[in-house]
Design a protein around this motif. Structure first.
Motif, PDB file in Angstrom:
ATOM      1  N   PRO A 132       2.181 -10.824   4.264  1.00  0.00           N
ATOM      2  CA  PRO A 132       3.083 -10.371   5.325  1.00  0.00           C
ATOM      3  C   PRO A 132       3.892  -9.129   4.983  1.00  0.00           C
ATOM      4  CG  PRO A 132       3.926 -12.362   4.261  1.00  0.00           C
ATOM      5  CD  PRO A 132       2.528 -12.170   3.775  1.00  0.00           C
ATOM      6  N   LEU A 133       4.013  -8.810   3.686  1.00  0.00           N
ATOM      7  CA  LEU A 133       4.790  -7.639   3.281  1.00  0.00           C
ATOM      8  C   LEU A 133       3.926  -6.404   3.023  1.00  0.00           C
ATOM      9  CD1 LEU A 133       7.356  -9.281   0.816  1.00  0.00           C
ATOM     10  CD2 LEU A 133       7.623  -8.790   3.253  1.00  0.00           C
ATOM     11  N   ALA A 134       2.640  -6.498   3.333  1.00  0.00           N
ATOM     12  CA  ALA A 134       1.726  -5.392   3.063  1.00  0.00           C
ATOM     13  C   ALA A 134       2.110  -4.126   3.831  1.00  0.00           C
ATOM     14  CB  ALA A 134       0.294  -5.799   3.408  1.00  0.00           C
ATOM     15  N   ILE A 135       2.593  -4.290   5.055  1.00  0.00           N
ATOM     16  CA  ILE A 135       2.994  -3.126   5.859  1.00  0.00           C
ATOM     17  C   ILE A 135       4.160  -2.403   5.193  1.00  0.00           C
ATOM     18  CG2 ILE A 135       3.990  -2.397   8.056  1.00  0.00           C
ATOM     19  CD1 ILE A 135       2.433  -4.630   9.400  1.00  0.00           C
ATOM     20  N   LEU A 136       5.127  -3.177   4.701  1.00  0.00           N
ATOM     21  CA  LEU A 136       6.272  -2.576   4.025  1.00  0.00           C
ATOM     22  C   LEU A 136       5.829  -1.906   2.721  1.00  0.00           C
ATOM     23  CD1 LEU A 136       8.960  -5.373   4.536  1.00  0.00           C
ATOM     24  CD2 LEU A 136       8.412  -3.424   6.013  1.00  0.00           C
ATOM     25  N   GLY A 137       4.901  -2.547   2.040  1.00  0.00           N
ATOM     26  CA  GLY A 137       4.379  -1.955   0.810  1.00  0.00           C
ATOM     27  C   GLY A 137       3.708  -0.622   1.063  1.00  0.00           C
ATOM     28  N   GLN A 138       2.985  -0.526   2.171  1.00  0.00           N
ATOM     29  CA  GLN A 138       2.329   0.736   2.504  1.00  0.00           C
ATOM     30  C   GLN A 138       3.358   1.821   2.799  1.00  0.00           C
ATOM     31  OE1 GLN A 138      -1.028   1.237   2.205  1.00  0.00           O
ATOM     32  NE2 GLN A 138      -0.402   3.388   2.413  1.00  0.00           N
ATOM     33  N   GLN A 139       4.468   1.446   3.415  1.00  0.00           N
ATOM     34  CA  GLN A 139       5.539   2.409   3.664  1.00  0.00           C
ATOM     35  C   GLN A 139       6.063   2.983   2.348  1.00  0.00           C
ATOM     36  OE1 GLN A 139       8.435   0.191   5.880  1.00  0.00           O
ATOM     37  NE2 GLN A 139       7.217   0.163   7.762  1.00  0.00           N
ATOM     38  N   VAL A 140       6.250   2.114   1.365  1.00  0.00           N
ATOM     39  CA  VAL A 140       6.727   2.562   0.052  1.00  0.00           C
ATOM     40  C   VAL A 140       5.729   3.526  -0.579  1.00  0.00           C
ATOM     41  CG1 VAL A 140       7.375   1.838  -2.273  1.00  0.00           C
ATOM     42  CG2 VAL A 140       8.049   0.438  -0.315  1.00  0.00           C
ATOM     43  N   ARG A 141       4.460   3.162  -0.540  1.00  0.00           N
ATOM     44  CA  ARG A 141       3.433   4.013  -1.154  1.00  0.00           C
ATOM     45  C   ARG A 141       3.337   5.362  -0.444  1.00  0.00           C
ATOM     46  NH1 ARG A 141       1.298  -1.166  -1.743  1.00  0.00           N
ATOM     47  NH2 ARG A 141       0.320  -1.128   0.315  1.00  0.00           N
ATOM     48  N   ASP A 142       3.406   5.343   0.882  1.00  0.00           N
ATOM     49  CA  ASP A 142       3.309   6.593   1.640  1.00  0.00           C
ATOM     50  C   ASP A 142       4.455   7.547   1.299  1.00  0.00           C
ATOM     51  OD1 ASP A 142       1.003   5.854   2.958  1.00  0.00           O
ATOM     52  OD2 ASP A 142       2.016   5.174   4.776  1.00  0.00           O
ATOM     53  N   GLY A 143       5.657   7.028   1.263  1.00  0.00           N
ATOM     54  CA  GLY A 143       6.810   7.881   0.993  1.00  0.00           C
ATOM     55  C   GLY A 143       6.829   8.419  -0.418  1.00  0.00           C
TER      56      GLY A 143
END
Length: 356
Positions: free
Chosen positions: A36-47
């Motif tokens: 469920p936190l994969a979307i938030l993790g992708q935000q971290v990686r993108d930034g």
């Protein structure tokens, strides 16, 4: 307009291209990739990646499980990558398990999400190189007191909560701090949450003559109370905490409700140029994207100073996509990240940006 645009472009260039002297760094980005936190993790990686690659630096992605399996494996992966620093850490488990080894290797870690007061206390006592970009556990109440003492000094006010642990602790902390400076609430109460209407509560508040109400409760309750107050022509301003920014598609939030919460950084002057540059690359600068970008930006600038990176990070002040970033002796943000927001046209916006 042309001057403002030029300033924004210059700011974007400064933030996107960090000092050449710091080029060649390796940053470990610790964030979830599954669940469920994969979307938030992708935000971290993108930034983080956007900031690092603009300077020719390298990002090493390390998966955070956010459960009991997050042992010392994260720290081993960070050290194996020969990382200069680590950013991300959306959960406590992996962060707390990693810090002793990171301290031994003198690799600073910046968490974007973990708010545990106990973990930060341990880090300070044991000399772990932990920095927090998320609000500390006292920040919400401190900002509430700051706003109320500034704006409500001559107004009768009420303090209400929904009876949950966080809401009661928040309101009680605010009440005690206000009384310490001579501001006593005209009405203090715990209301029954999750009701379809709150007319009884609104009428009780109206009878006290209060013009301001601070609510420790969630978005739905705040929307219902504000709606019923409007129907009753009760002329008070409603202010709540971060919980008011939660989603609720069923009960519309009335105009003018205020909240103490984190702003949408992509709408702020510092964030707009970076968000625009990211959009051209297909990245939406929401959630943790700009905080992750800011963490890497600060680390790059600190590394350019030379010497011990953790000390440079602790003592410096850095221009970032979320505004000026500096840490206090407690490794928390010097400037409280919470802002006073107001609901306008379907979104919470900073009060100071109204009319822009």
């Amino acid at each position: 307009m042309k001057t403002a645009l030029s300033a924004s472009l210059i700011a974007a260039a400064v933030l996107a291209a960090s000092p050449v002297a710091a080029a060649g760094l390796t940053f470990a980005v610790v964030a979830p990739k599954d669940g469920p936190l994969a979307i938030l993790g992708q935000q971290v990686r993108d930034g983080a990646r956007f900031a690092a690659e603009a300077n020719g630096d390298t990002v090493v992605e390390i998966t955070e499980a956010c459960d009991e399996t997050d042992g010392d494996g994260i720290a081993k992966a960070i050290l194996a990558a020969d990382a200069t620093a680590a950013v991300g850490f959306l959960c406590t488990e992996g962060l707390s398990a990693s810090l002793p080894a990171l301290a031994e290797a003198n690799v600073p870690a910046i968490t974007l999400s973990v708010r545990s007061g106990i973990l930060m206390e341990d880090a300070l006592k044991k000399g772990w190189p932990l920095f927090r970009l998320a609000p500390g556990p006292k920040a919400e109440a401190e900002k509430a007191v700051e706003i109320i003492t500034r704006d409500w000094k001559s107004e009768p006010f009420a303090l209400i909560d929904d009876g949950t642990i966080h809401a009661r602790e928040l309101v009680e902390t605010v009440r005690l701090k206000l009384e310490d400076v001579g501001m006593k609430a005209a009405f203090v109460d715990t209301y029954r949450p999750a009701q379809e209407q709150q007319l009884t509560l609104v009428r009780r508040l109206a009878k006290t003559g209060v013009t301001r109400v601070f609510i420790g409760g969630d978005r739905t309750d705040a929307a219902v109370i504000a709606r019923d107050a409007k129907a009753e022509k009760a002329g008070f301003t409603l202010l709540g905490g971060e919980a008011l920014t939660g989603a609720d598609p069923l009960v519309p939030m009335p105009e003018g409700v205020q909240a103490i919460a984190l702003p949408d950084y992509q709408t702020l002057p510092e964030g707009q140029p970076i968000a625009a540059a990211m959009k051209e690359k297909g990245i939406i600068a929401e959630g943790y994207v700009l905080p992750a970008h800011a963490a890497v930006t600060a680390l790059v600038a600190a590394a350019a100073q030379g010497g011990d990176l953790a000390q440079a990070l602790a003592s410096g002040s850095f221009a970032t996509a979320i505004g000026p970033l500096a840490f206090g002796a407690d490794r928390e943000l010097k400037q409280n990240p919470y802002r006073l927001l107001v609901w306008r046209a379907g979104a919470f916006v900073p009060v100071e940006m109204e009319g822009d």
